[in-house]
Design an enzyme around this catalytic site. Sequence first.
Site, short mmCIF file in Angstrom:
data_model
loop_
_atom_site.label_atom_id
_atom_site.label_comp_id
_atom_site.label_asym_id
_atom_site.label_seq_id
_atom_site.Cartn_x
_atom_site.Cartn_y
_atom_site.Cartn_z
N CYS A 49 71.16 87.38 0.93
CA CYS A 49 72.37 88.33 0.84
C CYS A 49 73.47 87.39 0.32
O CYS A 49 73.19 86.38 -0.46
CB CYS A 49 72.91 88.12 2.46
N ARG A 57 71.82 90.62 -4.64
CA ARG A 57 71.16 89.90 -3.91
C ARG A 57 70.76 90.63 -2.62
O ARG A 57 69.87 90.08 -1.59
CB ARG A 57 72.02 88.86 -3.26
N TRP A 114 70.90 91.80 2.87
CA TRP A 114 69.55 92.25 2.71
C TRP A 114 68.67 91.75 3.92
O TRP A 114 68.77 90.61 4.63
CB TRP A 114 68.64 91.55 1.51
N ASN A 172 73.90 83.78 4.93
CA ASN A 172 72.77 84.12 4.23
C ASN A 172 71.79 83.17 4.70
O ASN A 172 71.87 81.91 4.81
CB ASN A 172 73.07 84.03 2.83
N GLU A 200 51.95 91.03 -14.63
CA GLU A 200 53.17 91.04 -14.72
C GLU A 200 53.50 92.76 -14.81
O GLU A 200 54.59 93.04 -14.13
CB GLU A 200 53.83 90.23 -15.84
N LYS A 213 55.98 94.95 -12.52
CA LYS A 213 57.11 95.66 -13.10
C LYS A 213 57.12 97.09 -12.80
O LYS A 213 58.20 97.68 -12.45
CB LYS A 213 57.41 95.59 -14.56
N GLU A 215 57.70 97.70 -9.02
CA GLU A 215 58.90 97.24 -8.24
C GLU A 215 60.04 98.31 -8.67
O GLU A 215 61.03 98.44 -7.74
CB GLU A 215 59.41 95.94 -8.63
N LYS A 271 67.24 89.99 -5.31
CA LYS A 271 67.08 89.16 -6.36
C LYS A 271 66.34 88.02 -6.23
O LYS A 271 65.24 87.45 -6.93
CB LYS A 271 68.49 89.05 -7.34
O1 M6R Z 1 64.00 83.19 -8.90
P1 M6R Z 1 62.40 83.16 -8.77
O2 M6R Z 1 61.84 83.16 -10.25
O3 M6R Z 1 61.80 82.11 -7.77
O4 M6R Z 1 61.89 84.52 -8.16
C1 M6R Z 1 60.70 84.75 -8.18
C2 M6R Z 1 60.34 86.22 -7.45
O5 M6R Z 1 61.03 86.50 -6.36
C3 M6R Z 1 60.74 87.07 -8.75
O6 M6R Z 1 60.26 86.90 -9.74
C4 M6R Z 1 60.41 88.61 -8.30
O7 M6R Z 1 58.94 88.94 -8.38
C5 M6R Z 1 61.03 89.61 -9.31
N1 M6R Z 1 61.70 90.66 -8.55
C6 M6R Z 1 60.00 90.19 -10.10
O8 M6R Z 1 60.62 91.00 -11.00
#
Ligand code: M6R
Length: 611
Positions: free
Chosen positions: A2, A27, A77, A103, A484, A488, A491, A606
């Site tokens: 959050c 977030r 969240w 949070n 990857e 993308k 998501e 995020k």
């Molecule tokens: O902040 P981080 O790199 O540790 O986050 C890891 C994942 O949560 C992050 O990469 C997530 O998979 C993204 N939404 C992908 O686009």
Amino acid sequence: MCGIVGYVGNRPLIDTLINGLKRLEYRGYDSSGIAFIENNEIRVIKEVGKVATLLKTISQEIENTEFSATGIAHTRWATHGEPSHRNSHPHLDSKGNFAVVHNGIIENYAALKGQLMAKGCKFNSDTDTEVIAHLISELYEGDFLKAVAAALKQLNGTYGIAVISKFHPDMIIAARKGSPIVIGVGNEEMIVASDISALISYTRKVIYLDDNDIAVIKKNEVDIRNIDIIPVNRELAHVDWDAGAAEKGGFDHFMLKEIYEQDSAVVNTIRGRINIEEATAILSGLGFNPRELASISNIIIAACGTSMHAGLVGEYFFEDLAGIPTEVAQAAEFRYRNPIIRPDTLVIAVSQSGETADTLAAVRESKNKGALVAGICNVVGSTIARETGSGIYLHAGPEIGVASTKAFTCQVITLLMMAVKFGRSRRLARNRAIEVLEEIQNVPALIKETLKSAPEIERIAKKYSGIDNAFYIGRGYLYPVALEGALKLKEISYIHAEGYHAAELKHGPIALLEEKVPVIALANDIPGKDKILSNMQECKARKSPIIATATIGDLEVQNIANDVIYLPRCSEYVTPIVTVIALQLFSYYVARERGCSIDQPRNLAKSVTVE
Ligand code: M6R
């Protein structure tokens, strides 16, 4: 995950809190709310949905929003309790004397709730957070700090909190354990937040709280104590991100802006770090001495999501260039599988936010087991960056879009620089190292070249935007990129997509191929290309439309594929970068065509600060 923001000072409160929330909305965006002190009472306004909805309600409920006061705000969240008005933060105690935003997760909230209800506390939500407000209220005997500290001692779990009390209208109390809190120090004003993007437009002077810190924040002073109320010293740090970096800068979405700024992000990542003369990379943040470097026996890269995919590319780098056995651990699984850590094992935690709970847990587990630990983070001062003590910042600037883009590119480049450096302490020949380093220097130009394909990628994306399923296949350095690319697409466009090693497809998933299921084949001209051409033929024979990435000038690929995205020629080490950018753009345009919420996809946040 959050977002928290709090303000004490002379600015108009509503504006300041709402601006902060907008910056933190990435977030979480299930609901949002604010609480402030008005005529010696706490007033709370909250709404389900995004900050824009909250703002509308505030404008309906408050005639003149230009007043100054002490206040806190939250964007949620959901963890405990569905997204609803009653579960939105801030939460009050039964008497309305204290308001809390939080949070994290309070693991023993059910037991505490039972005890508090037995004492007559009336609960108004299903959240774990509400117990904090009631606990503080029950423990309050005139000393706000004492009550908060005593309440926190009863909590198991994680928290970043900000609390206001109608008895102390000049202060906010903030505390952290496992969830980040940063205080922006201004002139006669303080702004507290769960990350710096909420405060960089007001000040660059910040104080990061450590776990178990409690800060009493007034407009002219910050007094930090530990959980036993003993004063602790935390340094004032300077943030070098500029406020404009957290704006869309004319782009429709942060994601698109962040895709387009990858050339400059890479420039920042490599600045001052390439030494052609010495044929190495200068990564002083690692702090390893030559003996430590030479003695690394194996590497484990711990990460989640996109960062894990970057780690998978890194695995190839370390084995190929440095000859160090490397494995990638999904960070959540790392500590539950009793990983074998030798004294010379290096664990590299890769995390854009530096706050991902599972990656942080892997860092702690590795340290407990005596490994060398290094972090690759983007957010300066983040928990992982601070707890690893050794590491490399990406300097990619704030990444706001929930879909990670520029962080991946910069993580890959950073891992490549590390592999060159480690390789030079062992078997990597000077000439080969120089070739790779020069290639790294050329990456910003390659990215610019790649971005020129955007109109063609947009055309192809529109053509396929109605699909329900897709497969991404790659081999070698492009295998992690297939994973990857699929992440993308799913998501941000909600299309079911799977990334596979091209050779693995025929071990089962090929059964799903038919004319409505396109295959995105990464067929750039790097070792393994011939094999992927055969895999494409196998897919074509099952009637799947093929979209391929290929190297400019390659005519073989277009004989098999229905649509081709041409990318600049480069070595296999940097192919993941040019290819991922094409796939980022493809996902972006598909999602835009489908009218999806690109920067804030459903159910996501995020940074994932819960396990
Ligand atoms: O902040 P981080 O790199 O540790 O986050 C890891 C994942 O949560 C992050 O990469 C997530 O998979 C993204 N939404 C992908 O686009």
